[in-house]
Design an enzyme around this catalytic site. Structure first.
Site, PDB file in Angstrom:
ATOM      1  N   GLY A  98      -6.056  23.150  10.691  1.00 12.61           N
ATOM      2  CA  GLY A  98      -6.383  24.582  10.192  1.00 12.61           C
ATOM      3  C   GLY A  98      -7.070  24.140   8.797  1.00 12.61           C
ATOM      4  O   GLY A  98      -7.542  25.162   8.215  1.00 12.61           O
ATOM      5  N   LYS A 100     -21.617  29.099  -2.856  1.00 10.10           N
ATOM      6  CA  LYS A 100     -20.983  28.750  -4.126  1.00 10.10           C
ATOM      7  C   LYS A 100     -21.988  28.191  -5.094  1.00 10.10           C
ATOM      8  O   LYS A 100     -21.802  28.726  -6.208  1.00 10.10           O
ATOM      9  CB  LYS A 100     -19.931  28.003  -3.790  1.00 10.10           C
ATOM     10  CG  LYS A 100     -18.920  28.429  -2.716  1.00 10.10           C
ATOM     11  CD  LYS A 100     -17.922  27.446  -2.311  1.00 10.10           C
ATOM     12  CE  LYS A 100     -16.738  28.260  -1.270  1.00 10.10           C
ATOM     13  NZ  LYS A 100     -15.871  26.970  -0.490  1.00 10.10           N
ATOM     14  N   ILE A 119      -9.633  25.818  -8.320  1.00  7.49           N
ATOM     15  CA  ILE A 119     -10.148  25.318  -9.669  1.00  7.49           C
ATOM     16  C   ILE A 119     -10.777  26.464 -10.509  1.00  7.49           C
ATOM     17  O   ILE A 119     -11.367  27.188 -10.144  1.00  7.49           O
ATOM     18  CB  ILE A 119     -11.290  24.124  -9.326  1.00  7.49           C
ATOM     19  CG1 ILE A 119     -10.817  23.238  -8.457  1.00  7.49           C
ATOM     20  CG2 ILE A 119     -11.896  23.706 -10.595  1.00  7.49           C
ATOM     21  CD1 ILE A 119     -11.707  22.295  -7.814  1.00  7.49           C
ATOM     22  N   GLY A 154     -12.080  27.200  -4.655  1.00  3.27           N
ATOM     23  CA  GLY A 154     -10.544  27.299  -4.381  1.00  3.27           C
ATOM     24  C   GLY A 154      -9.867  27.487  -5.641  1.00  3.27           C
ATOM     25  O   GLY A 154     -10.217  28.545  -6.608  1.00  3.27           O
TER      26      GLY A 154
END
Ligand SMILES: NC(=O)c1ccc[n+]([C@@H]2O[C@H](COP(=O)([O-])OP(=O)(O)OC[C@H]3O[C@@H](n4cnc5c(N)ncnc54)[C@H](OP(=O)(O)O)[C@@H]3O)[C@@H](O)[C@H]2O)c1
Length: 410
Positions: free
Chosen positions: A176, A194, A125, A123
């Site tokens: 969400g 990732k 970071i 995200g």
């Protein structure tokens, strides 16, 4: 990107969905700030979606391309064409890099253009920039953390409410935090992609997605979380990339942490990543794991970096062997018949496999008992063999359940 006086930087935007739409708005609202930081004003020079725009024409009138389509087809081809045409590429697409990293980094190098992808991992970071630049000359031992916000939200909710996995997943979807099809998040595949990217960056070795074994959180029981609480543990889905015996091990698995661990307090849809190396000891960064605006801000950060200056293109060095069998500590849950000698039989079997017990909780339920223990670190293959042996004991009332535990104290 070469300085060109005060000429605007023309951005070709591929994809205007959740992230692309937020990015287009940010470019407009933050144009002054970008200009102040870099001397050049950004503008969107063309947008490609399924229903508008022509890639060739957009490429022609852009100085850099931002790819926010997702997936590998047609994103891969657009990325290749853009870089071959000399355009720097910014993307938030983890699949693209995890599956085609070698090819794309190679083309970026050959073409002498920047390839930036901060938003693809963890995200908001800034872990990619930190590894590539701040720790560019550091021999990193280990990169690990919580790189999927959906699963962290689900595990936090299960632990705090005692609710089951399915119920909490439904709540995550309503809020969400989980997609309509959450498969890749909950089974660990998203985190694996990732971690493949982070391992490549940290160790300069071409790790591919198929070299990252992953386990998800679908079979975690509320019981496991309740018992773990008694042992002072909290549960996270962790991605770990580390140097082991001259090779590397990259894996994703649910894992218990002790309260002093820097990742233990990370709750909800947040991500956190730790980097360890002798000269930095350990650095931890945390922040929101996803979201249109948050991801778009990471993309805009990459755009600022591209405009501001060159960064060495990522290079792989030697191919390090991938180590599959590593040492772990484990939580072990057993439902057994409550009869004399059962504890001794279990202890003997564990001892025969060289496994020693660190902590232990017992609860009786009718004629059965639940035994919950944490065992000290041992090779995973050895632990698996012991669990197989336990499963065959007549005393067992259900299949043994096990979850890794990080024993490291901070
Ligand atoms: N959402 C997040 O929180 C988040 C977080 C981190 C990273 N990411 C990454 O960011 C990227 C974009 O995600 P998103 O959530 O914004 O996706 P999204 O909402 O589904 O938007 C995708 C966009 O790409 C366009 N598109 C799809 N296929 C296309 C094609 N064949 N040709 C041209 N355009 C096409 C879509 O066009 P239409 O508008 O015509 O449908 C849409 O505008 C992905 O790589 C994702 O993994 C997302």
């Amino acid at each position: 990107m070469a300085a060109e006086g005060s000429k605007p930087v023309r951005i070709g935007l591929l994809g205007r969905g959740t992230v692309g739409g937020a990015f287009a708005e940010l470019v407009e609202s933050r144009a002054d700030a970008v200009e102040a930081a870099t001397g050049r004003r950004p503008e969107i020079s063309g947008v490609l979606t399924r229903s508008e725009g022509d890639f060739g024409a957009i490429l022609e009138r852009s100085d850099l391309i931002v790819e926010l389509i997702g997936g590998t087809d047609p994103a891969r081809q657009y990325a290749i064409d853009a870089m071959r045409a000399g355009r720097p590429l910014v993307t938030a697409n983890k699949q693209l890099l995890a599956q085609h990293g070698d090819e794309l980094f190679g083309i970026a190098r050959e073409s002498g253009v920047q390839l930036r992808f901060e938003a693809a991992v963890a995200g908001v970071i800034p872990i990619v920039r930190t590894i590539q630049e701040s720790f560019g000359a550091t021999e990193i031992d280990k990169v690990f953390g919580i790189v999927n916000g959906t699963t962290n939200f689900i595990l936090s909710e299960m632990a705090s409410t005692g609710a089951g996995y399915d119920e909490v997943l439904g709540r995550a979807q309503e809020l969400g935090y989980a997609e309509a099809d959450p498969t890749d998040d909950v089974n660990g595949a998203d985190a694996a992609a990732k971690m493949a990217i982070l391992a490549r960056l940290a160790f300069h070795t071409p790790i591919t997605l198929d070299e990252v074994p992953f386990e998800g959180i679908e079979s975690i029981q509320p019981d496991d979380l309740a018992y773990a609480k008694e042992l002072g543990l909290s549960l996270k889905l962790l991605g770990v990339a580390e140097r082991v015996d001259g090779g590397v091990s990259v894996r994703v698995f649910p894992c218990f942490l002790y309260p002093g661990h820097p990742l233990a307090p990370i709750e909800g849809p947040f991500n956190a990543v730790m980097v360890e190396a002798p000269e930095i000891t350990e650095v931890t960064m945390s922040g929101p794991g996803a979201g249109g605006l948050q991801t778009a801000s990471a993309v805009l950060g990459d755009v600022v970096s591209v405009i501001a200056g060159e960064v060495p293109v990522h290079e792989t060095r030697e191919r390090l062997p991938v180590v599959r069998d590593v040492a772990s500590s484990f939580y072990l849950y057993l439902e057994v018949a409550d009869r004399p000698g059962v504890l001794a039989r279990i202890a003997t079997l564990l001892g025969d496999h060289g496994i020693s017990v660190k902590s232990f909780v017992q609860r009786g339920i009718g004629d059965d008992a639940r035994l919950v223990m944490v065992v000290h670190q041992c090779l995973e293959s050895r632990f698996a063999a012991a669990v197989e042996g336990l499963a065959e004991l007549d005393d067992m009332r259900g299949p043994p359940r096990s979850i890794r535990v990080i024993e490291e104290q901070f």
